[in-house]
Enzyme design. Sequence first.
Site, short mmCIF file in Angstrom:
data_model
loop_
_atom_site.label_atom_id
_atom_site.label_comp_id
_atom_site.label_asym_id
_atom_site.label_seq_id
_atom_site.Cartn_x
_atom_site.Cartn_y
_atom_site.Cartn_z
N LYS A 175 0.76 -1.07 -0.12
CA LYS A 175 -0.07 -0.09 -0.03
C LYS A 175 0.79 1.21 0.09
O LYS A 175 1.64 1.55 1.13
CB LYS A 175 -0.92 0.17 1.40
CG LYS A 175 -2.10 1.10 1.09
CD LYS A 175 -2.09 1.98 1.92
CE LYS A 175 -1.64 3.52 2.21
NZ LYS A 175 -1.97 4.67 1.43
N GLY A 228 6.72 5.95 7.98
CA GLY A 228 5.95 7.06 8.11
C GLY A 228 6.12 7.84 9.07
O GLY A 228 7.16 7.93 9.73
N GLY A 233 2.47 5.56 12.88
CA GLY A 233 3.26 4.35 13.31
C GLY A 233 2.66 3.69 14.80
O GLY A 233 2.53 2.62 14.92
N CYS A 284 13.43 11.69 6.27
CA CYS A 284 13.20 11.54 7.48
C CYS A 284 14.77 11.92 8.12
O CYS A 284 14.80 12.17 9.46
CB CYS A 284 13.07 10.13 7.73
SG CYS A 284 13.85 9.12 6.79
P1 NDP Z 1 2.17 9.05 7.10
O1 NDP Z 1 2.50 8.21 8.41
O2 NDP Z 1 1.04 9.82 7.15
O3 NDP Z 1 1.92 8.02 5.87
C1 NDP Z 1 2.81 6.91 5.58
C2 NDP Z 1 1.91 5.74 4.95
O4 NDP Z 1 0.79 5.19 5.84
C3 NDP Z 1 0.74 6.15 3.88
O5 NDP Z 1 0.86 5.24 2.80
C4 NDP Z 1 -0.31 6.31 4.52
O6 NDP Z 1 -1.50 6.34 3.87
C5 NDP Z 1 -0.33 5.19 5.62
N1 NDP Z 1 -1.03 5.47 6.60
C6 NDP Z 1 -1.45 6.59 7.23
N2 NDP Z 1 -2.07 6.40 8.49
C7 NDP Z 1 -2.35 5.09 8.56
C8 NDP Z 1 -2.91 4.02 9.71
N3 NDP Z 1 -3.48 4.49 10.59
N4 NDP Z 1 -3.05 2.79 9.31
C9 NDP Z 1 -2.24 2.39 8.14
N5 NDP Z 1 -1.78 3.17 7.27
C10 NDP Z 1 -1.64 4.39 7.46
O7 NDP Z 1 3.51 9.54 6.60
P2 NDP Z 1 3.74 10.34 5.11
O8 NDP Z 1 3.45 9.61 3.96
O9 NDP Z 1 3.12 11.79 5.08
O10 NDP Z 1 5.23 10.47 5.31
C11 NDP Z 1 6.06 11.40 5.93
C12 NDP Z 1 6.57 10.89 7.41
O11 NDP Z 1 7.00 9.77 7.20
C13 NDP Z 1 7.39 11.65 8.12
O12 NDP Z 1 6.99 11.94 9.52
C14 NDP Z 1 8.66 11.25 7.94
O13 NDP Z 1 9.53 11.36 8.98
C15 NDP Z 1 8.32 9.79 7.98
N6 NDP Z 1 9.17 9.02 7.26
C16 NDP Z 1 10.15 8.25 7.96
C17 NDP Z 1 11.47 7.61 7.27
C18 NDP Z 1 12.20 6.72 8.13
O14 NDP Z 1 12.88 5.76 7.55
N7 NDP Z 1 12.52 6.97 9.43
C19 NDP Z 1 11.54 7.73 5.90
C20 NDP Z 1 10.70 8.55 5.38
C21 NDP Z 1 9.36 9.20 5.75
P3 NDP Z 1 -2.07 7.73 3.04
O15 NDP Z 1 -1.11 8.05 1.99
O16 NDP Z 1 -3.23 7.28 2.29
O17 NDP Z 1 -2.14 8.47 4.10
#
Ligand code: NDP
Length: 494
Positions: A175, A228, A233, A284
């Site tokens: 996803k 994310g 998370g 990130c």
């Molecule tokens: P999100 O946490 O909003 O989303 C990440 C993914 O999870 C998307 O596919 C999202 O879908 C999905 N998602 C969101 N909420 C849920 C849930 N409750 N249950 C299941 N799936 C869910 O992050 P972003 O995409 O906005 O990315 C940015 C964030 O990611 C930043 O905070 C960044 O720090 C972090 N990040 C961390 C990295 C690391 O390696 N530590 C690397 C890259 C980013 P949808 O798009 O539909 O909302």
Amino acid sequence: MKINEYQLYINGKWTESNNKERFATKNPATGEILATFPKGTKEDTKKAIEVAEEAFPKWKRMPAPKRGEILLRAASIMRDKKDELGQLVTKEMGKVITEGEGDVQEAIDFIEYIAGEGRRLLGETTPSELPNKFCMTIRQPIGTVGCITPWNFPIAIPCWKIGAALISGNTIVFKPAKLTPLCAAKLVEIFEEAGLLPGVLNLVTGSGSIVGQEIVENPRVKAISFTGGVPAGVDIYSKASKLLKSVHLELGGKNPQIIMNDANLDLAIEGVLFGAFGSAGQRCTATSRLIIHKEVYDAVLTKLLDKTKSMKIGNPLDRQIDMGPVADENQEKKILKYIEIGKNEGAKLLIGGKKLRDNFIEPAIFAAKHGMRITKEEIFGPVLSIIKANDYEEAIKIANDVEYGLSSSIYTQDINLAFRAIEDLEAGITYINAPTIGAEIHLPFGGLKNTGNGGREAGTTAIEEFTEIKTVFIDYSGVLQKAQIKEEGGVIIN
Ligand code: NDP
């Protein structure tokens, strides 16, 4: 399938969703619609999970080196399509073209690297405490796994997860983020062309709250790999843990770069510009705090502001441009909100921070005090907070006093200080005389504290989240031998 009107990919076929509603993926620099995708439903996701589960026994039985051959073919196709894919990354999420190409190169490097794991997947052998008995461990796949990915590395992050899951013998429901489904679809096409068996990799587009939640809460998905933000998370971890699933979390960062008074200042400034404003700060590992020794504070500031002033903001496909747009209007809103928060809490905006046009924000630098919200919370945009430190001890204290612990950096010529910092910085990654970004795929990647739950992606650790260890004892003594239990007569050694 109409051009640019994509479907879900389930059981080796592009499949219609049972929901006719679609969403569009757009170029944040121009607003152009690139493609549309189905808003996947719970039923779609259940179907994908079901076929992934059915495909598992066959994929698991395929010898791992053969699985590796498929991955190598995928890497080779990606190499052939690198220009096209790099452009797509840039068009779909806005990072400048050299970084878009870098995203693809990282994916190629990782898939090639992990394909080799097919000839390792190493276990251990060890002596038994009993005679004529052999002990070893082997690695086995977990089953059907869910890969939920963000938009900021729309090719590389999915490949880290998909590559490691596949080589280990798992099947996948993937996803991607709503902002970057086109990169995900292109990736799936590449794996299809490389010869993946139907059902092994399934793509369900749609929202985290529907598709993502079904992956998390469906007991047939045995492990979740998520990258994310912290709120998502935590939600995923709490729900999946009730089903005792294995969950791997890669979350955010608030990464510090320290500049000591003996540092090569030009090098350090070049580093912070790349670390803070690369991908418009939407990494990130982005450098979001610059901690400067008081003796070089003014010198660094003058040069840094000068360099920032000359940065070119614009169309990220143009190779002369230093920074493109942020990913969408929500990102824009969040970043501008933090710039206001910074001003309101008394930080001095030294440069930038203005909206230029939709999705384009000037890189912003604040003179801040440690403890302000902009120095503690992840902004995920081109906003850098500068903090003065009296000495090394204070710099380290500031660097560590946040809830995250992903990447960190120190610029110093003092070898002793550099080694102390390696021990002192609370982070999963430390760079000496290099910015906080630029991880290499053959080394473990991940962080401490709220950055994750302890695992590491990439490197030799990549397969850990996708394999179970089985411990095997082979007794060829022909008698019942009991470990730990002493019996009359003791053990007979032949
Ligand atoms: P999100 O946490 O909003 O989303 C990440 C993914 O999870 C998307 O596919 C999202 O879908 C999905 N998602 C969101 N909420 C849920 C849930 N409750 N249950 C299941 N799936 C869910 O992050 P972003 O995409 O906005 O990315 C940015 C964030 O990611 C930043 O905070 C960044 O720090 C972090 N990040 C961390 C990295 C690391 O390696 N530590 C690397 C890259 C980013 P949808 O798009 O539909 O909302």
